[in-house]
Design an enzyme around this catalytic site. Structure first.
Site, PDB file in Angstrom:
ATOM      1  N   LYS A  13       0.823  -1.215   0.000  1.00 38.65           N
ATOM      2  CA  LYS A  13       0.000   0.000   0.000  1.00 38.65           C
ATOM      3  C   LYS A  13       0.860   1.270   0.000  1.00 38.65           C
ATOM      4  O   LYS A  13       0.620   2.181  -0.771  1.00 38.65           O
ATOM      5  CB  LYS A  13      -0.929   0.024   1.228  1.00 38.65           C
ATOM      6  CG  LYS A  13      -1.903  -1.132   1.285  1.00 38.65           C
ATOM      7  CD  LYS A  13      -2.922  -0.944   2.404  1.00 38.65           C
ATOM      8  CE  LYS A  13      -2.329  -0.934   3.806  1.00 38.65           C
ATOM      9  NZ  LYS A  13      -1.714  -2.205   4.216  1.00 38.65           N
ATOM     10  N   ARG A  88      -9.520   1.128   9.349  1.00 38.90           N
ATOM     11  CA  ARG A  88      -9.054  -0.216   9.671  1.00 38.90           C
ATOM     12  C   ARG A  88     -10.056  -0.972  10.522  1.00 38.90           C
ATOM     13  O   ARG A  88      -9.819  -2.136  10.841  1.00 38.90           O
ATOM     14  CB  ARG A  88      -7.748  -0.117  10.454  1.00 38.90           C
ATOM     15  CG  ARG A  88      -6.497  -0.400   9.625  1.00 38.90           C
ATOM     16  CD  ARG A  88      -5.333  -0.172  10.542  1.00 38.90           C
ATOM     17  NE  ARG A  88      -4.142  -0.871  10.197  1.00 38.90           N
ATOM     18  CZ  ARG A  88      -3.093  -0.311   9.589  1.00 38.90           C
ATOM     19  NH1 ARG A  88      -3.153   0.922   9.172  1.00 38.90           N
ATOM     20  NH2 ARG A  88      -1.990  -0.999   9.401  1.00 38.90           N
ATOM     21  N   ARG A 122      11.671  -6.457   5.303  1.00 39.34           N
ATOM     22  CA  ARG A 122      11.539  -5.025   4.995  1.00 39.34           C
ATOM     23  C   ARG A 122      12.535  -4.182   5.793  1.00 39.34           C
ATOM     24  O   ARG A 122      12.763  -4.420   6.974  1.00 39.34           O
ATOM     25  CB  ARG A 122      10.113  -4.585   5.321  1.00 39.34           C
ATOM     26  CG  ARG A 122       9.833  -3.146   4.972  1.00 39.34           C
ATOM     27  CD  ARG A 122       8.389  -2.926   4.703  1.00 39.34           C
ATOM     28  NE  ARG A 122       7.610  -2.774   5.918  1.00 39.34           N
ATOM     29  CZ  ARG A 122       6.325  -2.448   5.912  1.00 39.34           C
ATOM     30  NH1 ARG A 122       5.673  -2.287   4.780  1.00 39.34           N
ATOM     31  NH2 ARG A 122       5.677  -2.327   7.046  1.00 39.34           N
ATOM     32  N   ARG A 155      11.543  -1.685  11.291  1.00 40.48           N
ATOM     33  CA  ARG A 155      10.496  -1.098  12.137  1.00 40.48           C
ATOM     34  C   ARG A 155      10.185  -2.057  13.278  1.00 40.48           C
ATOM     35  O   ARG A 155      10.163  -3.251  13.099  1.00 40.48           O
ATOM     36  CB  ARG A 155       9.222  -0.878  11.306  1.00 40.48           C
ATOM     37  CG  ARG A 155       9.175   0.456  10.625  1.00 40.48           C
ATOM     38  CD  ARG A 155       8.089   0.535   9.584  1.00 40.48           C
ATOM     39  NE  ARG A 155       6.790   0.025  10.008  1.00 40.48           N
ATOM     40  CZ  ARG A 155       5.687   0.100   9.259  1.00 40.48           C
ATOM     41  NH1 ARG A 155       5.740   0.667   8.069  1.00 40.48           N
ATOM     42  NH2 ARG A 155       4.540  -0.394   9.683  1.00 40.48           N
ATOM     43  N   ARG A 166      -0.204  -8.304  13.806  1.00 39.91           N
ATOM     44  CA  ARG A 166      -0.833  -7.400  12.828  1.00 39.91           C
ATOM     45  C   ARG A 166      -1.705  -8.182  11.843  1.00 39.91           C
ATOM     46  O   ARG A 166      -2.759  -7.712  11.444  1.00 39.91           O
ATOM     47  CB  ARG A 166       0.241  -6.618  12.064  1.00 39.91           C
ATOM     48  CG  ARG A 166       0.894  -5.545  12.917  1.00 39.91           C
ATOM     49  CD  ARG A 166       2.228  -5.123  12.358  1.00 39.91           C
ATOM     50  NE  ARG A 166       2.117  -4.287  11.185  1.00 39.91           N
ATOM     51  CZ  ARG A 166       3.092  -4.113  10.309  1.00 39.91           C
ATOM     52  NH1 ARG A 166       4.245  -4.744  10.468  1.00 39.91           N
ATOM     53  NH2 ARG A 166       2.935  -3.322   9.283  1.00 39.91           N
TER      54      ARG A 166
HETATM   55  P1  AMP Z   1       0.902   0.948   8.884  1.00 37.91           P
HETATM   56  O1  AMP Z   1       2.127   1.708   8.567  1.00 37.91           O
HETATM   57  O2  AMP Z   1      -0.300   1.388   8.078  1.00 37.91           O
HETATM   58  O3  AMP Z   1       1.112  -0.556   8.825  1.00 37.91           O
HETATM   59  O4  AMP Z   1       0.524   1.288  10.404  1.00 37.91           O
HETATM   60  C1  AMP Z   1       1.412   1.017  11.454  1.00 37.91           C
HETATM   61  C2  AMP Z   1       0.665   0.956  12.767  1.00 37.91           C
HETATM   62  O5  AMP Z   1       0.040   2.218  13.030  1.00 37.91           O
HETATM   63  C3  AMP Z   1      -0.459  -0.056  12.839  1.00 37.91           C
HETATM   64  O6  AMP Z   1      -0.004  -1.359  13.118  1.00 37.91           O
HETATM   65  C4  AMP Z   1      -1.293   0.526  13.981  1.00 37.91           C
HETATM   66  O7  AMP Z   1      -0.686   0.292  15.238  1.00 37.91           O
HETATM   67  C5  AMP Z   1      -1.195   2.017  13.711  1.00 37.91           C
HETATM   68  N1  AMP Z   1      -2.281   2.479  12.816  1.00 37.91           N
HETATM   69  C6  AMP Z   1      -2.153   3.009  11.572  1.00 37.91           C
HETATM   70  N2  AMP Z   1      -3.335   3.305  11.051  1.00 37.91           N
HETATM   71  C7  AMP Z   1      -4.256   2.954  11.985  1.00 37.91           C
HETATM   72  C8  AMP Z   1      -5.678   2.997  12.043  1.00 37.91           C
HETATM   73  N3  AMP Z   1      -6.411   3.462  11.022  1.00 37.91           N
HETATM   74  N4  AMP Z   1      -6.280   2.541  13.169  1.00 37.91           N
HETATM   75  C9  AMP Z   1      -5.582   2.077  14.213  1.00 37.91           C
HETATM   76  N5  AMP Z   1      -4.246   1.985  14.220  1.00 37.91           N
HETATM   77  C10 AMP Z   1      -3.577   2.427  13.121  1.00 37.91           C
END
Ligand code: AMP
Length: 208
Positions: A13, A88, A122, A155, A166
């Site tokens: 994404k 989400r 990654r 990360r 996740r």
């Molecule tokens: P991502 O980079 O999109 O994988 O997001 C990394 C982390 O940020 C996720 O595993 C969540 O802990 C938090 N996060 C990002 N977007 C959301 C969301 N819409 N709702 C809740 N937690 C989020």
């Protein structure tokens, strides 16, 4: 055009969002990037969010909904936007519906095993956010970002335990959104398991 990009962590994404928002000239709103920046800046939101993120848990809905409300009402979103990582959960999707009309929801589909392989290899630039993979997209110099020369990191949430968490959270909380948007006839599914260029081509074709 107001677009939502859905898909498992590791579906591509972030990478795809960067490319297509440049082409469409709309802002790329990555809630993950916003939270990571807030956490680096040690803001109250960032410090709170970090505890959830590092473990692979979701940040509470009320915080995320406030964050998106504030972001979407800014001037640059008048011409459209792409949401990467939001919504989400069902409460987030329902809240979004009250504040904006979405034109298109695109799911990048990959298998669970592919997600695990991609996330565990990654590497991310801690300054500019560029994404690499130790096998599929290695940097020219090991551990160093090609773009800005900064060190590459793993990360915290790309460590094995957090990855598994996740994926589980996605299945429980995010997967129901697929049906929700299918019923609204907004959903397009694209095979995210192919090369970056092939996925970009299909994504662009689906939003034009
Ligand atoms: P991502 O980079 O999109 O994988 O997001 C990394 C982390 O940020 C996720 O595993 C969540 O802990 C938090 N996060 C990002 N977007 C959301 C969301 N819409 N709702 C809740 N937690 C989020």
């Amino acid at each position: 055009m107001r677009i939502i990009l859905l898909g498992l962590p590791g579906a591509g994404k972030g990478t795809q969002a960067r490319t297509i928002t440049k082409k469409l000239n709309i802002p790329h709103i990555s809630t993950g990037d916003i939270l990571r920046q807030a956490s680096e800046d040690r803001t109250p939101l960032g410090l709170k969010a970090k505890e959830y993120m590092d473990k692979g848990h979701l940040v509470p809905d009320d915080l995320m909904i406030d964050l998106i409300k504030e972001r979407i009402k800014r001037e640059d979103c008048k011409k459209g936007f792409l949401l990467d990582g939001f919504p989400r959960t069902m409460p987030q999707a329902e809240a979004l519906e009250k504040i904006s009309n979405i034109d298109k929801v695109i799911k990048l589909r990959i298998e669970n095993e592919v997600a695990i392989e991609r996330l565990s290899g990654r590497r991310t630039c801690k300054r500019c956010g560029a994404i690499y993979h130790i096998i599929y997209l290695p940097p020219k110099r090991e551990g160093i970002c090609d773009r800005c020369g900064e060190e590459l990191i793993i990360r915290e949430d790309d460590k094995r335990e957090a990855i598994l968490k996740r994926l589980e959270v996605y299945k429980e909380e995010t997967r129901p959104l697929i049906e929700y948007y299918r019923e609204k006839e907004l959903l397009t599914i694209i095979d995210g398991g192919r090369s970056e260029e092939e996925v970009t081509r299909d994504l662009l074709a689906s939003v034009r």
